[in-house]
Design an enzyme around this catalytic site. Structure first.
Site, PDB file in Angstrom:
ATOM      1  N   GLY A 128       0.795  -1.224   0.000  1.00 39.15           N
ATOM      2  CA  GLY A 128       0.000   0.000   0.000  1.00 39.15           C
ATOM      3  C   GLY A 128       0.822   1.265   0.000  1.00 39.15           C
ATOM      4  O   GLY A 128       0.301   2.352   0.254  1.00 39.15           O
ATOM      5  N   GLU A 362      12.772   3.018  -8.641  1.00 41.31           N
ATOM      6  CA  GLU A 362      13.376   4.239  -8.080  1.00 41.31           C
ATOM      7  C   GLU A 362      12.494   5.465  -8.293  1.00 41.31           C
ATOM      8  O   GLU A 362      12.978   6.591  -8.441  1.00 41.31           O
ATOM      9  CB  GLU A 362      14.778   4.511  -8.651  1.00 41.31           C
ATOM     10  CG  GLU A 362      15.703   3.327  -8.698  1.00 41.31           C
ATOM     11  CD  GLU A 362      15.926   2.695  -7.332  1.00 41.31           C
ATOM     12  OE1 GLU A 362      15.491   3.264  -6.324  1.00 41.31           O
ATOM     13  OE2 GLU A 362      16.534   1.631  -7.285  1.00 41.31           O
TER      14      GLU A 362
END
Length: 379
Positions: A128, A362
């Protein structure tokens, strides 16, 4: 061709990485892509040339390479296989938080493990909490001289293989991202289990797993910095890591361009070499310009970092642009090579699958654009 923008020392490392890629990565990249096995032989071989932990300071036995040099090396590794480059780059990513906020004892522990040949992991992402690091649900509760960590992390690179991790957990959930903290966690700590292993579209040589933490106890001295500094550490880490992802993308794009050039030189269409077609020449020229521009953006961001100047915007630009270029160039290579490009018998098919992840990990390229826009609008 000698890269005159690099110092003689950087050129030496470039050639070392290029030779390693040619001899150790390219011959087996297709096999690891097909099987999805972890490339242990390559991980062992990279130790022999001293590039298993490029960020490690010299006082802990490492080479202490600057970020620009690391990007040059990583580009070469990615030219051979982005999955292998991602694996070999994992020690760098996980070590950045220690370089940013670690004390002497923590650096000795972490770099002692990696320089000796261990692998590091970076555990931030959760089911989440992807782009929103403030939504991290993993918690760390102080109990005496220890912290007790509970939660689940996902998409953790080298998670099933790593010996030591940087784990981000909330020490105060009410504060959201301001309550995030970072911890060094050794693999042998009781309560760590490996869950689902991801079977990915690309970078299949890299290991990506779910990690579960059940009452994992770590000494209070494993907290990096102070409680609540985890978000700042994570953001600084990603600033440092994003141009390296850009270098991976450049390596992938460069490989696709080279494959395409070799193909059009040998392919004949209607009795004429495909390379003589002006349309094809224009496409190759555009691809080459994009690859070169992406590399220069990566190096500019890292030059700013090396000079101690602000580079967060340029870091996001380098990552986003290079990743988009990798996707564009690999897709164009597949199109130019036609049915062969789409076949698994062709290297560019793998390169296109590998390129996609550079737009995602990233920090997605959409997030990079938000970062860039925020810097622009702040003036």
């Amino acid at each position: 061709m000698v890269d005159l923008l690099l110092t003689p020392e950087q050129q030496r490392y470039q050639e070392l990485a290029r030779k390693f890629t040619r001899e150790k990565i390219i011959p087996v990249a297709g096999t690891y892509d097909r099987t999805g096995e972890f490339p242990w032989p390559i991980v062992e071989a990279v130790k022999e040339i001293g590039l298993n932990c490029m960020t490690a300071p010299k006082e802990y036995g490492g080479p202490e390479l600057d970020s620009l040099t690391i990007s040059v090396i990583v580009e070469e590794f990615a030219y051979g296989c982005a999955g292998v480059a991602t694996t070999l780059g994992g020690n760098g990513l996980s070590s950045y938080p220690v370089l940013i906020a670690g004390n002497e004892e923590q650096k000795r522990l972490f770099f002692g493990t990696l320089v000796a040949g261990g692998l590091g992991g970076f555990a931030l992402t959760e089911p989440g909490a992807g782009s929103d690091a403030g939504a991290v649900a993993t918690v760390a509760r102080r109990q005496g001289d220890e912290y007790v960590i509970n939660g689940t992390k996902c998409f953790i690179t080298t998670g099933a293989m790593a010996d030591i991790f940087i784990v981000f957990a909330s020490t105060n959930t009410a504060l959201k991202h301001r309550g995030l903290s970072a911890f060094i966690v050794e693999r042998e700590r009781e309560g760590i289990t490996i869950g689902h292993e991801e079977h990915k579209m690309g970078i299949r040589a890299s290991n990506t797993v779910e990690m579960r933490f059940k009452d994992v106890r770590v000494p209070a001295g494993h907290l990096l910095g102070r409680e609540g500094e985890g978000f700042k550490i994570a953001m600084q880490t990603l600033d440092m890591a994003r141009p390296i992802v850009g270098a991976i993308a450049v390596g992938v794009a460069r490989a696709a361009l080279d494959e395409c050039i070799n193909y059009v030189k040998s392919r004949r269409d209607g009795g004429r070499p495909l390379a003589s077609e002006q349309l094809v020449q224009f496409k190759l020229a555009d691809m080459a310009m994009k690859v070169e521009t992406a590399r220069l953006m990566v190096r500019r961001a890292l030059a700013l970092k090396g000079a101690g100047l602000p580079y967060s915007k340029e870091s996001a630009m380098a990552k986003a642009y290079a990743a988009d270029v990798a996707m564009e160039v690999t897709a164009e290579a597949v199109a130019i090579m036609g049915a062969l490009g789409y076949s698994k018998d062709s290297r560019v098919e793998k390169l296109m699958r590998d390129a996609k992840i550079t737009q995602i990990y990233e920090g997605t390229n959409q997030i990079q654009r938000i970062v860039i826009a925020n810097h622009l609008l702040r003036g």
